[in-house]
Motif scaffolding. Structure first.
Motif, PDB file in Angstrom:
ATOM      1  N   ALA A 178     -55.895  22.346  70.559  1.00 20.98           N
ATOM      2  CA  ALA A 178     -55.481  21.005  72.137  1.00 20.98           C
ATOM      3  C   ALA A 178     -54.840  20.003  71.194  1.00 20.98           C
ATOM      4  CB  ALA A 178     -56.921  20.541  72.446  1.00 20.98           C
ATOM      5  N   GLU A 179     -55.470  19.270  69.813  1.00 18.39           N
ATOM      6  CA  GLU A 179     -54.655  18.205  69.098  1.00 18.39           C
ATOM      7  C   GLU A 179     -54.058  18.576  68.448  1.00 18.39           C
ATOM      8  OE1 GLU A 179     -55.829  15.158  65.471  1.00 18.39           O
ATOM      9  OE2 GLU A 179     -57.088  16.640  66.357  1.00 18.39           O
ATOM     10  N   ASN A 180     -53.303  20.391  68.278  1.00 19.45           N
ATOM     11  CA  ASN A 180     -52.539  20.821  66.980  1.00 19.45           C
ATOM     12  C   ASN A 180     -51.085  20.778  68.556  1.00 19.45           C
ATOM     13  OD1 ASN A 180     -52.077  20.399  64.416  1.00 19.45           O
ATOM     14  ND2 ASN A 180     -53.959  21.101  64.919  1.00 19.45           N
ATOM     15  N   THR A 181     -51.149  20.816  69.947  1.00 18.22           N
ATOM     16  CA  THR A 181     -50.550  21.410  70.822  1.00 18.22           C
ATOM     17  C   THR A 181     -49.681  19.869  70.595  1.00 18.22           C
ATOM     18  OG1 THR A 181     -51.847  22.296  72.241  1.00 18.22           O
ATOM     19  CG2 THR A 181     -50.216  21.710  73.484  1.00 18.22           C
ATOM     20  N   SER A 182     -49.810  19.176  70.048  1.00 22.53           N
ATOM     21  CA  SER A 182     -49.070  17.958  70.392  1.00 22.53           C
ATOM     22  C   SER A 182     -48.203  18.016  69.121  1.00 22.53           C
ATOM     23  CB  SER A 182     -49.954  16.648  70.561  1.00 22.53           C
ATOM     24  OG  SER A 182     -48.763  15.775  70.183  1.00 22.53           O
ATOM     25  N   ASP A 183     -48.879  17.553  67.989  1.00 20.99           N
ATOM     26  CA  ASP A 183     -48.458  17.758  66.708  1.00 20.99           C
ATOM     27  C   ASP A 183     -47.670  18.879  65.986  1.00 20.99           C
ATOM     28  OD1 ASP A 183     -49.772  15.417  66.427  1.00 20.99           O
ATOM     29  OD2 ASP A 183     -51.456  16.062  64.351  1.00 20.99           O
ATOM     30  N   ALA A 230     -48.405   6.156  55.211  1.00 19.83           N
ATOM     31  CA  ALA A 230     -48.383   7.755  55.946  1.00 19.83           C
ATOM     32  C   ALA A 230     -49.683   7.531  56.898  1.00 19.83           C
ATOM     33  CB  ALA A 230     -48.596   8.062  55.060  1.00 19.83           C
ATOM     34  N   ALA A 231     -50.071   7.073  57.128  1.00 24.91           N
ATOM     35  CA  ALA A 231     -51.038   7.542  58.282  1.00 24.91           C
ATOM     36  C   ALA A 231     -50.686   6.479  59.746  1.00 24.91           C
ATOM     37  CB  ALA A 231     -52.318   6.988  57.648  1.00 24.91           C
ATOM     38  N   LYS A 232     -50.006   4.835  59.350  1.00 28.93           N
ATOM     39  CA  LYS A 232     -49.538   4.527  60.539  1.00 28.93           C
ATOM     40  C   LYS A 232     -48.388   4.554  61.205  1.00 28.93           C
ATOM     41  CE  LYS A 232     -53.263   1.375  60.207  1.00 28.93           C
ATOM     42  NZ  LYS A 232     -53.748   1.440  61.784  1.00 28.93           N
ATOM     43  N   PRO A 239     -44.749  11.558  71.775  1.00 26.76           N
ATOM     44  CA  PRO A 239     -45.005  13.107  71.934  1.00 26.76           C
ATOM     45  C   PRO A 239     -46.645  13.157  72.536  1.00 26.76           C
ATOM     46  CG  PRO A 239     -43.696  12.057  70.323  1.00 26.76           C
ATOM     47  CD  PRO A 239     -43.771  11.186  70.809  1.00 26.76           C
ATOM     48  N   ALA A 240     -47.245  12.446  71.672  1.00 27.08           N
ATOM     49  CA  ALA A 240     -48.835  12.574  72.134  1.00 27.08           C
ATOM     50  C   ALA A 240     -48.812  11.897  74.048  1.00 27.08           C
ATOM     51  CB  ALA A 240     -50.349  11.900  71.559  1.00 27.08           C
ATOM     52  N   ARG A 284     -60.182   8.447  81.299  1.00 25.18           N
ATOM     53  CA  ARG A 284     -60.684   7.910  81.367  1.00 25.18           C
ATOM     54  C   ARG A 284     -60.748   8.125  79.682  1.00 25.18           C
ATOM     55  NH1 ARG A 284     -66.043  11.008  82.826  1.00 25.18           N
ATOM     56  NH2 ARG A 284     -66.126  11.697  80.124  1.00 25.18           N
ATOM     57  N   ASP A 285     -60.455   9.063  79.122  1.00 24.51           N
ATOM     58  CA  ASP A 285     -61.482   9.222  77.545  1.00 24.51           C
ATOM     59  C   ASP A 285     -59.900   9.384  76.759  1.00 24.51           C
ATOM     60  OD1 ASP A 285     -64.157   9.226  78.334  1.00 24.51           O
ATOM     61  OD2 ASP A 285     -64.579  11.487  78.600  1.00 24.51           O
ATOM     62  N   ARG A 286     -58.812   9.295  76.913  1.00 21.45           N
ATOM     63  CA  ARG A 286     -57.773   9.317  76.077  1.00 21.45           C
ATOM     64  C   ARG A 286     -58.059   8.227  74.904  1.00 21.45           C
ATOM     65  NH1 ARG A 286     -55.865   6.400  80.565  1.00 21.45           N
ATOM     66  NH2 ARG A 286     -54.383   4.773  80.040  1.00 21.45           N
ATOM     67  N   LYS A 287     -58.691   7.743  74.479  1.00 19.93           N
ATOM     68  CA  LYS A 287     -59.163   6.572  74.005  1.00 19.93           C
ATOM     69  C   LYS A 287     -60.424   6.535  73.186  1.00 19.93           C
ATOM     70  CE  LYS A 287     -56.064   2.896  75.994  1.00 19.93           C
ATOM     71  NZ  LYS A 287     -56.024   1.477  77.152  1.00 19.93           N
ATOM     72  N   ASN A 288     -61.034   7.718  73.651  1.00 19.68           N
ATOM     73  CA  ASN A 288     -62.026   7.839  73.008  1.00 19.68           C
ATOM     74  C   ASN A 288     -62.250   8.767  71.209  1.00 19.68           C
ATOM     75  OD1 ASN A 288     -62.904   7.024  75.148  1.00 19.68           O
ATOM     76  ND2 ASN A 288     -64.591   8.436  75.319  1.00 19.68           N
ATOM     77  N   HIS A 289     -60.954   8.023  70.348  1.00 18.59           N
ATOM     78  CA  HIS A 289     -60.955   8.206  69.498  1.00 18.59           C
ATOM     79  C   HIS A 289     -60.485   6.910  67.938  1.00 18.59           C
ATOM     80  CE1 HIS A 289     -59.296  11.270  65.242  1.00 18.59           C
ATOM     81  NE2 HIS A 289     -59.752  12.130  66.630  1.00 18.59           N
ATOM     82  N   ALA A 290     -60.673   7.918  66.973  1.00 19.13           N
ATOM     83  CA  ALA A 290     -60.040   5.836  65.946  1.00 19.13           C
ATOM     84  C   ALA A 290     -58.314   5.924  66.210  1.00 19.13           C
ATOM     85  CB  ALA A 290     -60.550   6.634  64.655  1.00 19.13           C
ATOM     86  N   SER A 291     -57.788   7.737  65.800  1.00 16.34           N
ATOM     87  CA  SER A 291     -55.991   7.321  66.333  1.00 16.34           C
ATOM     88  C   SER A 291     -56.011   7.173  67.316  1.00 16.34           C
ATOM     89  CB  SER A 291     -55.667   9.116  65.913  1.00 16.34           C
ATOM     90  OG  SER A 291     -54.949   9.594  66.462  1.00 16.34           O
TER      91      SER A 291
END
Length: 328
Positions: free
Chosen positions: A158-163, A207-209, A218-219, A246-253
């Motif tokens: 799911a996550e790497n569908t974007s990346d 690099a992370a920022k 893209p995300a 509801r949950d799209r912000k439930n991550h540190a990233s």
């Protein structure tokens, strides 16, 4: 520019049908080797982080130096190779760019690697499934049970569908394979030095920022395409939209939960939650509702969702490319 569009479409097709053949030394591995080399010279060779009196500013600045060098060498080399090939003949340039577009995408490899996890789970080989999933996730996997292994595989697809799919298509639409490699270099740096541990806390921060910035659009585009794919496949599209909001912000990233939230809603499962990294447990919020247990067959379903999302995003990026061509 029409050659660049054709290269993008052909590259997508090659990735879909051939994936990443083992006999090709992947260009991203070259970028990874470059990052490792520069990190050893600028960070490992600098004993600052071994000392009690560290110099965070110095480490941060050396991290910027590494990032700039990696970006210039990665995208610049690809640009020069395509330009040089195009100077021989436009079709030669298109062929070279097609190869690079192919190498930037990961639709088939995401499916193939996650299916290795599914195949081990299907025969109840827990140790084998842990080993298979460890190849595609960054978390510790040695103590995961069957549900934990399955969740890790579903989340990664799911996550790497974007990346691995939508973001490279997006940047290739804007600037061809060179800009695609500019993005991929940032993404690779984040995966290698973007950790908040003692070694990379300051050195990898830039690099992370930067990865957060370039993935912002893209995300969200990926999430919208995935919601459309959920409706197209007759999965739970309305719930995908509801959980996304509801949950799209439930991550540190700010970006990682975008597609995970859609997948959790579309599959009617709960993803994320606490995980172990480098022997340390990290508390994380959950994504989605615990309507039913995650099952190995959900790996099959999330792969269908990923494939449909990639096709929708390809159509969107072709439209983007055509609009850019019309404007210039």
């Amino acid at each position: 520019m029409i050659y660049s569009l054709i290269a993008l479409v052909l590259g997508y097709g090659l990735d879909l049908f051939l994936g990443d053949p083992s006999w090709i030394y992947h260009p991203v591995r070259i970028i990874g080797n470059l990052i490792s080399f520069l990190e050893r010279q600028l960070n490992d060779g600098n004993p600052a982080y071994h000392k009690k009196n560290r110099n965070p500013r110095s480490e941060f600045l050396w991290g910027i130096v590494m990032a700039v060098l990696v970006l210039i060498l990665s995208s610049g080399t690809v640009y020069l190779l395509i330009w040089g090939a195009g100077s021989i003949h436009p079709l030669v340039g298109m062929a070279v760019e097609t190869f690079f577009c192919w190498q930037l995408l990961a639709t088939r490899s995401l499916k193939d690697e996650s299916m290795k996890v599914y195949d081990r789970l299907r025969v109840h080989d827990l140790e084998g499934s842990r080993n298979a999933v460890s190849m595609i996730v960054g978390r510790d996997t040695e103590n995961l049970d069957e549900t934990g292994v399955t969740k890790a595989a579903v989340e990664t697809v799911a996550e790497n569908t974007s990346d691995g799919v939508v973001a490279p298509l997006f940047f290739m639409a804007l600037g061809g394979a060179p800009l695609g490699f500019f993005y991929k270099a940032i993404n690779t740096m984040d995966s290698m030095v973007g950790y908040k541990n003692d070694r990379y806390l300051y050195f990898g921060r830039f690099a992370a920022k930067l990865d957060d910035v370039v993935n912002f659009i893209p995300a969200r585009l990926s999430a919208l395409c995935m919601i459309g794919a959920a409706f197209l496949l007759k999965m739970n599209g309305p719930h995908a939209w509801e959980i996304y909001k509801r949950d799209r912000k439930n991550h540190a990233s700010p970006n990682s939960a975008q597609t995970e939230a859609v997948a959790a809603g579309a599959l009617n499962v709960q993803l994320a939650g606490d995980a172990w990294y480098f022997g340390r447990r990290y508390e994380k919020p959950t994504i989605g509702d615990d309507d039913r247990p995650v099952k190995p067959t959900d790996i099959l379903r999330v792969n269908r969702l990923m494939y449909a999302t990639s096709l929708i995003s390809l159509a969107v990026t072709i439209l983007m490319k055509c609009l850019i061509m019309a404007l210039v």
